[in-house]
Design an enzyme around this catalytic site. Structure first.
Site, PDB file in Angstrom:
ATOM      1  N   HIS A  55      26.579  35.469  66.968  1.00  0.00           N
ATOM      2  CA  HIS A  55      27.858  36.182  67.074  1.00  0.00           C
ATOM      3  C   HIS A  55      28.059  36.828  68.442  1.00  0.00           C
ATOM      4  CE1 HIS A  55      28.127  36.673  62.396  1.00  0.00           C
ATOM      5  NE2 HIS A  55      28.456  35.458  62.805  1.00  0.00           N
TER       6      HIS A  55
ATOM      7  N   ASN B 290      15.982  42.844  51.847  1.00  0.00           N
ATOM      8  CA  ASN B 290      17.214  43.596  52.037  1.00  0.00           C
ATOM      9  C   ASN B 290      17.141  44.912  51.267  1.00  0.00           C
ATOM     10  OD1 ASN B 290      19.831  43.174  53.445  1.00  0.00           O
ATOM     11  ND2 ASN B 290      20.690  43.555  51.406  1.00  0.00           N
TER      12      ASN B 290
ATOM     13  N   GLU C  63      19.245  46.151  49.298  1.00  0.00           N
ATOM     14  CA  GLU C  63      19.733  45.956  47.912  1.00  0.00           C
ATOM     15  C   GLU C  63      20.116  44.493  47.753  1.00  0.00           C
ATOM     16  OE1 GLU C  63      22.938  48.645  48.456  1.00  0.00           O
ATOM     17  OE2 GLU C  63      23.823  47.333  49.959  1.00  0.00           O
TER      18      GLU C  63
HETATM   19  N1  APR Z   1      16.882  47.826  55.545  1.00  0.00           N
HETATM   20  C1  APR Z   1      17.249  46.614  55.043  1.00  0.00           C
HETATM   21  N2  APR Z   1      18.532  46.291  54.749  1.00  0.00           N
HETATM   22  C2  APR Z   1      19.468  47.233  54.981  1.00  0.00           C
HETATM   23  C3  APR Z   1      19.165  48.509  55.514  1.00  0.00           C
HETATM   24  C4  APR Z   1      17.796  48.782  55.796  1.00  0.00           C
HETATM   25  N3  APR Z   1      17.413  49.966  56.291  1.00  0.00           N
HETATM   26  N4  APR Z   1      20.329  49.220  55.616  1.00  0.00           N
HETATM   27  C5  APR Z   1      21.317  48.412  55.182  1.00  0.00           C
HETATM   28  N5  APR Z   1      20.806  47.228  54.788  1.00  0.00           N
HETATM   29  C6  APR Z   1      21.524  46.067  54.243  1.00  0.00           C
HETATM   30  C7  APR Z   1      22.710  46.425  53.385  1.00  0.00           C
HETATM   31  O1  APR Z   1      22.306  46.558  52.030  1.00  0.00           O
HETATM   32  C8  APR Z   1      23.619  45.196  53.579  1.00  0.00           C
HETATM   33  O2  APR Z   1      23.328  44.193  52.608  1.00  0.00           O
HETATM   34  O3  APR Z   1      22.040  45.354  55.345  1.00  0.00           O
HETATM   35  C9  APR Z   1      23.224  44.664  54.961  1.00  0.00           C
HETATM   36  C10 APR Z   1      24.296  44.914  56.021  1.00  0.00           C
HETATM   37  O4  APR Z   1      25.433  44.192  55.643  1.00  0.00           O
HETATM   38  P1  APR Z   1      26.715  44.223  56.593  1.00  0.00           P
HETATM   39  O5  APR Z   1      27.039  45.621  56.954  1.00  0.00           O
HETATM   40  O6  APR Z   1      27.747  43.361  55.942  1.00  0.00           O
HETATM   41  O7  APR Z   1      26.230  43.522  57.955  1.00  0.00           O
HETATM   42  P2  APR Z   1      25.983  41.972  58.203  1.00  0.00           P
HETATM   43  O8  APR Z   1      25.525  41.285  56.944  1.00  0.00           O
HETATM   44  O9  APR Z   1      25.109  41.860  59.397  1.00  0.00           O
HETATM   45  O10 APR Z   1      27.451  41.435  58.583  1.00  0.00           O
HETATM   46  C11 APR Z   1      27.565  40.073  58.959  1.00  0.00           C
HETATM   47  O11 APR Z   1      29.885  40.413  59.534  1.00  0.00           O
HETATM   48  O12 APR Z   1      31.410  41.841  60.457  1.00  0.00           O
HETATM   49  C12 APR Z   1      30.694  40.690  60.678  1.00  0.00           C
HETATM   50  O13 APR Z   1      30.056  39.796  62.736  1.00  0.00           O
HETATM   51  C13 APR Z   1      29.794  40.848  61.859  1.00  0.00           C
HETATM   52  O14 APR Z   1      27.547  40.020  62.165  1.00  0.00           O
HETATM   53  C14 APR Z   1      28.398  40.719  61.268  1.00  0.00           C
HETATM   54  C15 APR Z   1      28.641  39.930  60.003  1.00  0.00           C
END
Ligand code: APR
Length: 232
Positions: free
Chosen positions: A109, A201, A203
């Protein structure tokens, strides 16, 4: 006999959460504070470049105040020790994997610390704020933009990713909600090619049902433990 399985490791914002960087879809995350259509689409860049540049300037500045966490360091340690094929595919635009020492990786990305010329496609390192209309060093056009793949744009390195998935024996997804394609479909592709799939993850994600095994908890605990297991 060393373990020479092929590994593909997908990471998302959750792996950087414990470093202090915001995730996207948590209740107080980036998409709770800003509308995607205002800061992460080609139309937004066209209609309100100041707002879009400002959004990424703030995230770039925040990046300079945080450090890699034990999850990033564990993956870098795995990268250095693993004799088989290994590829870290990160959805993140931070540089915390690199700062921990990861080598075999790519940013599908884009990256905060990079600029893209909307005129000639040149990508170059960039630090600090990025003014609207900054001049491209390669072609001279005043067309530099954040090197971020916006919604509706094609992620980088898809051919390389698909080749790695087709040859993987183990696909591991770390800290991603499984909400955004094409990354959310990688588990299905890997499994179709016969790979085992593990989710680490906080959750259950939207794609948890596609994994052979899911471990839930903070990445800073789960990832080092998993790497120790793999390298034992
Ligand atoms: N340890 C492990 N997992 C975690 C932690 C942690 N400390 N904190 C949060 N998470 C998990 C959350 O439960 C969630 O499932 O990380 C995930 C984050 O999800 P998103 O906020 O949706 O981020 P991401 O999956 O990277 O988004 C994907 O979406 O907006 C676009 O381009 C952007 O790259 C991004 C893509």
């Amino acid at each position: 006999m060393p373990d020479s399985r092929g590994l593909v490791i997908l990471t998302g914002a959750g792996i950087s959460a414990e470093s202090g960087l915001e995730t996207f879809r948590s209740s107080d995350g980036l998409w709770a504070q800003h509308r995607i259509e205002d800061v992460c689409t080609p139309q937004a860049l066209m209609q309100n470049p100041q707002l879009v540049h400002g959004f990424y300037d703030a995230r770039r500045a925040a990046l300079a105040t945080v450090e890699s966490n034990p999850a990033h360091h564990a993956l870098a340690r795995l990268d250095a020790a693993w004799t088989g094929d290994l590829l870290i595919v990160t959805q993140n635009v931070d540089d915390l994997h690199e700062r921990a020492g990861a080598q075999r990786m790519l940013h599908m990305h884009g990256q905060l610390n990079s600029t893209l010329c909307a005129h000639c496609g040149d990508q170059s390192p960039w630090r600090g704020d990025m003014p609207v209309g900054a001049q491209c060093r390669a072609c001279g056009a005043p067309a530099l933009r954040p090197d971020i793949v916006f919604f509706g744009e094609i992620p980088y390195d898809m051919d390389r990713i698909e080749t790695a998935l087709s040859q993987a024996d183990l696909f591991v997804s770390i800290g991603t909600s499984g909400a955004v394609y094409p990354a959310a479909g990688f588990v299905r592709m890997a499994r179709a090619y016969g790979a085992q799939a593990l989710e680490l993850n906080l959750e259950p994600s939207e794609g948890s049902a596609w994994f052979d095994e899911c471990r839930h908890g903070p990445a800073s605990l789960l990832v080092p433990a998993w790497v120790d297991e793999l390298l034992a």
